[in-house]
Design a protein around this motif. Structure first.
Motif, mmCIF file in Angstrom:
data_model
loop_
_atom_site.group_PDB
_atom_site.id
_atom_site.type_symbol
_atom_site.label_atom_id
_atom_site.label_comp_id
_atom_site.label_asym_id
_atom_site.label_seq_id
_atom_site.Cartn_x
_atom_site.Cartn_y
_atom_site.Cartn_z
ATOM 1 N N GLN A 110 21.637 29.320 20.505
ATOM 2 C CA GLN A 110 20.923 30.190 19.579
ATOM 3 C C GLN A 110 20.649 31.537 20.257
ATOM 4 O O GLN A 110 20.320 31.588 21.439
ATOM 5 N N VAL A 111 20.797 32.613 19.501
ATOM 6 C CA VAL A 111 20.462 33.948 20.001
ATOM 7 C C VAL A 111 19.202 34.402 19.271
ATOM 8 O O VAL A 111 19.248 34.746 18.087
ATOM 9 N N PRO A 112 18.049 34.384 19.941
ATOM 10 C CA PRO A 112 16.806 34.766 19.266
ATOM 11 C C PRO A 112 16.723 36.276 19.082
ATOM 12 O O PRO A 112 17.054 37.041 19.996
ATOM 13 N N VAL A 113 16.289 36.708 17.906
ATOM 14 C CA VAL A 113 16.149 38.140 17.657
ATOM 15 C C VAL A 113 14.715 38.520 17.293
ATOM 16 O O VAL A 113 14.355 39.693 17.345
ATOM 17 N N ALA A 114 13.896 37.540 16.918
ATOM 18 C CA ALA A 114 12.508 37.844 16.546
ATOM 19 C C ALA A 114 11.691 36.561 16.506
ATOM 20 O O ALA A 114 12.227 35.465 16.317
ATOM 21 N N HIS A 115 10.378 36.722 16.688
ATOM 22 C CA HIS A 115 9.440 35.635 16.420
ATOM 23 C C HIS A 115 9.120 35.628 14.928
ATOM 24 O O HIS A 115 9.123 36.682 14.276
ATOM 25 N N TRP A 116 8.832 34.437 14.409
ATOM 26 C CA TRP A 116 8.479 34.343 12.996
ATOM 27 C C TRP A 116 7.161 33.595 12.851
ATOM 28 O O TRP A 116 7.041 32.432 13.254
ATOM 29 N N ASN A 117 6.163 34.274 12.279
ATOM 30 C CA ASN A 117 4.846 33.690 12.010
ATOM 31 C C ASN A 117 4.254 33.001 13.237
ATOM 32 O O ASN A 117 3.552 31.980 13.113
ATOM 33 N N SER A 118 4.561 33.517 14.398
ATOM 34 C CA SER A 118 3.958 33.100 15.667
ATOM 35 C C SER A 118 4.352 31.701 16.150
ATOM 36 O O SER A 118 4.023 31.330 17.275
ATOM 37 N N ASP A 119 5.051 30.908 15.319
ATOM 38 C CA ASP A 119 5.335 29.534 15.740
ATOM 39 C C ASP A 119 6.811 29.162 15.709
ATOM 40 O O ASP A 119 7.172 28.029 16.024
ATOM 41 N N SER A 120 7.675 30.106 15.334
ATOM 42 C CA SER A 120 9.106 29.831 15.288
ATOM 43 C C SER A 120 9.880 31.066 15.750
ATOM 44 O O SER A 120 9.296 32.132 15.966
ATOM 45 N N LEU A 121 11.190 30.899 15.867
ATOM 46 C CA LEU A 121 12.071 32.006 16.219
ATOM 47 C C LEU A 121 13.116 32.179 15.125
ATOM 48 O O LEU A 121 13.452 31.225 14.408
ATOM 49 N N LEU A 122 13.622 33.397 15.005
ATOM 50 C CA LEU A 122 14.721 33.682 14.087
ATOM 51 C C LEU A 122 15.972 33.977 14.894
ATOM 52 O O LEU A 122 15.924 34.703 15.894
ATOM 53 N N ASN A 123 17.111 33.417 14.450
ATOM 54 C CA ASN A 123 18.375 33.757 15.102
ATOM 55 C C ASN A 123 19.019 34.951 14.399
ATOM 56 O O ASN A 123 18.439 35.537 13.476
ATOM 57 N N PRO A 127 10.354 41.294 18.775
ATOM 58 C CA PRO A 127 9.314 41.706 17.826
ATOM 59 C C PRO A 127 8.700 40.498 17.122
ATOM 60 O O PRO A 127 9.325 39.429 17.021
ATOM 61 N N GLN A 128 7.482 40.681 16.647
ATOM 62 C CA GLN A 128 6.781 39.661 15.881
ATOM 63 C C GLN A 128 6.932 39.975 14.399
ATOM 64 O O GLN A 128 6.509 41.038 13.939
ATOM 65 N N THR A 133 14.941 38.318 4.390
ATOM 66 C CA THR A 133 14.508 39.612 3.843
ATOM 67 C C THR A 133 13.766 40.414 4.906
ATOM 68 O O THR A 133 14.003 41.620 5.086
ATOM 69 N N ALA A 134 12.856 39.743 5.619
ATOM 70 C CA ALA A 134 12.086 40.418 6.661
ATOM 71 C C ALA A 134 12.988 40.907 7.786
ATOM 72 O O ALA A 134 12.826 42.030 8.284
ATOM 73 N N LEU A 135 13.952 40.080 8.175
ATOM 74 C CA LEU A 135 14.847 40.468 9.267
ATOM 75 C C LEU A 135 15.738 41.636 8.855
ATOM 76 O O LEU A 135 15.955 42.568 9.644
ATOM 77 N N GLN A 136 16.241 41.616 7.639
ATOM 78 C CA GLN A 136 17.070 42.732 7.161
ATOM 79 C C GLN A 136 16.266 44.025 7.096
ATOM 80 O O GLN A 136 16.754 45.098 7.474
ATOM 81 N N GLY A 137 15.019 43.918 6.621
ATOM 82 C CA GLY A 137 14.170 45.103 6.576
ATOM 83 C C GLY A 137 13.866 45.626 7.964
ATOM 84 O O GLY A 137 13.873 46.847 8.194
ATOM 85 N N TYR A 138 13.572 44.718 8.877
ATOM 86 C CA TYR A 138 13.322 45.118 10.265
ATOM 87 C C TYR A 138 14.517 45.881 10.842
ATOM 88 O O TYR A 138 14.351 46.945 11.447
ATOM 89 N N ARG A 139 15.698 45.343 10.656
ATOM 90 C CA ARG A 139 16.899 45.982 11.213
ATOM 91 C C ARG A 139 17.126 47.371 10.607
ATOM 92 O O ARG A 139 17.476 48.321 11.320
ATOM 93 N N ALA A 140 16.939 47.477 9.302
ATOM 94 C CA ALA A 140 17.165 48.771 8.637
ATOM 95 C C ALA A 140 16.160 49.816 9.121
ATOM 96 O O ALA A 140 16.529 50.969 9.405
#
Length: 245
Positions: A114-127, A145-146, A156-163
């Motif tokens: 897995q390649v982590p790119v962000a934390h999600w809601n403090s308890d998980s990671l997003l790839n 980033p959190q 949706t959140a990850l796409q917005g973050y990247r943009a």
């Protein structure tokens, strides 16, 4: 029964042949059973070596080997490749894997981590695909980033973050924290402490508006606390008290 058939049955060679045939059949059955027992004997033909390949930053080889042996404790021949694969892919940091046997006693495991790119809601990671997974990172590795948002809004959140981050890169600004509300309104906090209240609509245009005025803001003798961009045109700036700057 004809006399000729009686004569054949009375011949010693006939019964010898029958006995020999039965002996051969019983020997084959016995040998097959013994071979089956031998192949199932973990001590005679265990999985002696588990070879692991693929780039790994968070996965430890010994954890993979332990997982395989725990899931499939039998011999090389008994080992179910599909079950071993399922056990490996269930590990927290494994994105995808392949498992295959190599005669006589080696198991080859190839991992895609897995390649982590962000934390999600403090308890998980997003790839990279915006999918959730669980994993732990030490402080040296963790510069992610959190991101916060309602369940199901991860992509949706990850796409917005990247943009938005792409726009901010031109000003050497980094998003430290992003919040997406239940009504899909955006708020971000930058690594320099400035907070941006962006709202729901045209969030890309509003971030670009901030980027355009940022050079003027940093020239002020006061430190920016927040910028409210929820206007059709213009923006509102909140300044920090001098004791906070």
């Amino acid at each position: 029964m004809t006399g000729e058939k009686k004569a054949i049955l009375l011949r010693p060679g006939f019964w010898f042949g029958v006995a020999f045939f039965i002996t051969v059949v019983l020997s084959i059955i016995w040998a097959t059973a013994r071979l089956n027992d031998w192949l199932k004997d973990e001590q005679r033909l265990p999985v002696q070596k588990i070879m692991i390949a693929g780039q790994r930053h968070f996965i430890k080889d010994e954890d993979v080997a332990r997982t395989v042996r725990k899931a499939q404790p039998g011999s090389f021949f008994e080992l179910d490749v599909n079950k071993a694969l399922a056990a490996v892919e269930a590990m927290p940091w494994v994105h995808k894997a392949s498992v295959r046997k190599e005669w006589p006693s080696t198991l080859k495991v190839y991992l895609i981590e897995q390649v982590p790119v962000a934390h999600w809601n403090s308890d998980s990671l997003l790839n990279q695909q915006g999918n959730l997974f669980n994993g732990q990172m030490n402080e040296e590795q963790d510069q992610l980033p959190q991101l916060f948002g309602p369940g199901g809004s991860e992509q949706t959140a990850l796409q917005g973050y990247r943009a938005m981050q792409q726009l901010l890169d031109n000003s050497q600004l980094k998003i430290e924290e992003l919040q997406l509300s239940e009504r899909f309104a955006w708020q971000i906090k930058l690594s320099n402490g400035i907070k941006l209240n962006i709202g729901r609509e045209e969030f890309i245009d509003r971030v670009q508006r901030f980027v355009d005025v940022y050079p003027m803001l940093v020239k002020s003798d006061r430190a920016v606390d927040y910028v409210d961009l929820r206007y059709d045109t213009g923006l509102a700036v909140g300044w920090k008290q001098k004791s906070e700057s």
